[in-house]
Design an enzyme around this catalytic site. Sequence first.
Site, PDB file in Angstrom:
ATOM      1  N   GLU A 331       0.889  -1.176   0.000  1.00  0.00           N
ATOM      2  CA  GLU A 331       0.000   0.000   0.000  1.00  0.00           C
ATOM      3  C   GLU A 331       0.913   1.208   0.000  1.00  0.00           C
ATOM      4  OE1 GLU A 331      -1.383   3.145   0.676  1.00  0.00           O
ATOM      5  OE2 GLU A 331      -1.926   2.612   2.746  1.00  0.00           O
ATOM      6  N   CYS A 365      -2.836   8.624   3.647  1.00  0.00           N
ATOM      7  CA  CYS A 365      -2.665   8.030   2.314  1.00  0.00           C
ATOM      8  C   CYS A 365      -3.902   8.261   1.453  1.00  0.00           C
ATOM      9  CB  CYS A 365      -2.346   6.545   2.416  1.00  0.00           C
ATOM     10  SG  CYS A 365      -3.598   5.574   3.270  1.00  0.00           S
TER      11      CYS A 365
END
Length: 616
Positions: A331, A365
């Site tokens: 990720e 994020c």
Amino acid sequence: MVFSVVASVGNAFGIGIINCILKAILGDVISIPLLTADFTFYVIIAALVAYTAYKWKFVVGARLSDVNLVEPPEAALDWEPTAKFDCNVPNPPKGTIPMYDPTTGGVLGNGSAPIFTDVEIQDVVDRARAAQRVWAETTFEQRRDFLLALNQLILDNRYLIGRISCRDTGKTMVDCMFGELLVTCEKISWTVTHGEKALKPVYRTVGAVMMHKTARIEFSPMGVLGAIIPWNYPFHNFVGQVISAVFAGNALVVKVSEHSCWSSLYYADMISKLLTSLGHNPDLVQVITGDGKTGASLIPKVDKLTFIGSPGVGKLVMKQASESLTPVVLELGGKDAAVICDDCDFEQVIGLTLRGTFQNGGQNCIGLERLIVHKNIYQKLVERLSKEVKALTQGPPLAGNYDCGAQTMGLNEIKRIEALVQDAVSQGAKLVVGGGRNEKYPDGTFFQPTLLVNVTRKMKIAHTEVFGPVMTVMKAEDDEDAIAIANATPYGLGSNVFSIDYRRAEKITAALRTGMCNINDFAVNYLCQGLPFGGINDSGFDRFAGVEGLRACCNMRSITTDRVSGVRTTIPPALQYPLQPTSHLFVGNLMELLYGSRLKDFATNLVELVTSLVKK
């Protein structure tokens, strides 16, 4: 008559209560239309009762822990540091991992975290592996007991956990309570309620050839999982990995970020004490600290690794993992856009874009890195956002009530963000608010809440992850232009579309190249823990969370067995050794019989199939 009056009064009273509750909880977050229909009221009440009853069947009788967490002195609101780290030094001395408060420079704990050696890491993994062999034999009920005890431990100590995270990272208490704790409790709730079902064997169809068989997939523990996690949400990033790993029957070794070692070591001790109090081996979950070499050393020693970080480091992790064929989940951040159409709910957009951009100092994020605004409302939105951003307050979160805290990674990160802003300004962007370090706090690392407008695709800031409190606004001529702008980045994590025309919103959503999208909302897909989380392109691959993420913590085993006892596979005479000249005809006729599409050939193929069985 009496019943009707009572029902009407109760209905009106109930609707009022629900409206009040919804407004109290979500009124400042989303627009809530008032409930008016009798039917709606009863449906909501029934749904709430049913969900609560279903969930509580897992909670009743669960073992709770008697762990008492000790508050470190640094977590106190009136804490005064006895020593300070110089936040104005770009790089700490090599071979050290300083632990300090980024809002004041106050030294935390003993001031430095250890750097684990390769031998020490191997010892940690070996002990975790030994603990996992025992844990793998636990029942789902025992694993739920652990998660429920963890959940209550979090709730009982939520403000302490929050202050520890705030002290170590510089975030506000609201950002911690929402981004660290609430989502963790939601993940536990989903796993406790749905995790066992997700990991139960799944039966699949077998096809005509194997109609006498059953086929299933079983999900078995992998062994020792590893994780290399970032600093932006030290509690959730760590405990979120724990929840999935241990429920799936695994052990877990986590290499935590150099920028959040103090809080991470406290949280690791919390998990260790909880496991011990419940009679389990605390070696099941362990934390290691160190630098990049520490993470590289962990990779070949575990059975699967999750890495959360930048694309550059993610590529190095993948390269290292390829040498040992260690499977990885990556990720790698994002450049999430909010496509804001001219028919949006304007007030909703104002609130959500502010929260989406400045939550956790922009260190998310799935934070809103780009606001792509339709030209018809562009100026109106910019004028309103200018007032809102100028009104934001900033300071040490544990020393007062502030909207924004500090940047966790220090001076180098502030300089990087400043360079991105200045580069955009040099190419025609307009800096409305902020744009640099907040000099009011020279001992800390604060970047001013910033509004940057008239940004275009050619500017570096339009396709580089900022990861800071910078609201970047771009103008779109129409929906097609907005889509083109949104897709003009190497990232592909999340996205958001705002329009009250749902057909229009769905059409835009379908054209966005991202792993996730929210219509008329921001990042709520992560609060829906039944959904997998992850992206495409430079944002990485594979998923965590949801059914897919929980199963990703397992080895998938495909298993067949006899559907009926006594009916087993035997080799037809035509295929037995030694083979006959006509053996291949049997297979060919069987194929035509099972998969052919011409009905007139069915009888012929059947006769030829039987003939091939007896031909010599």
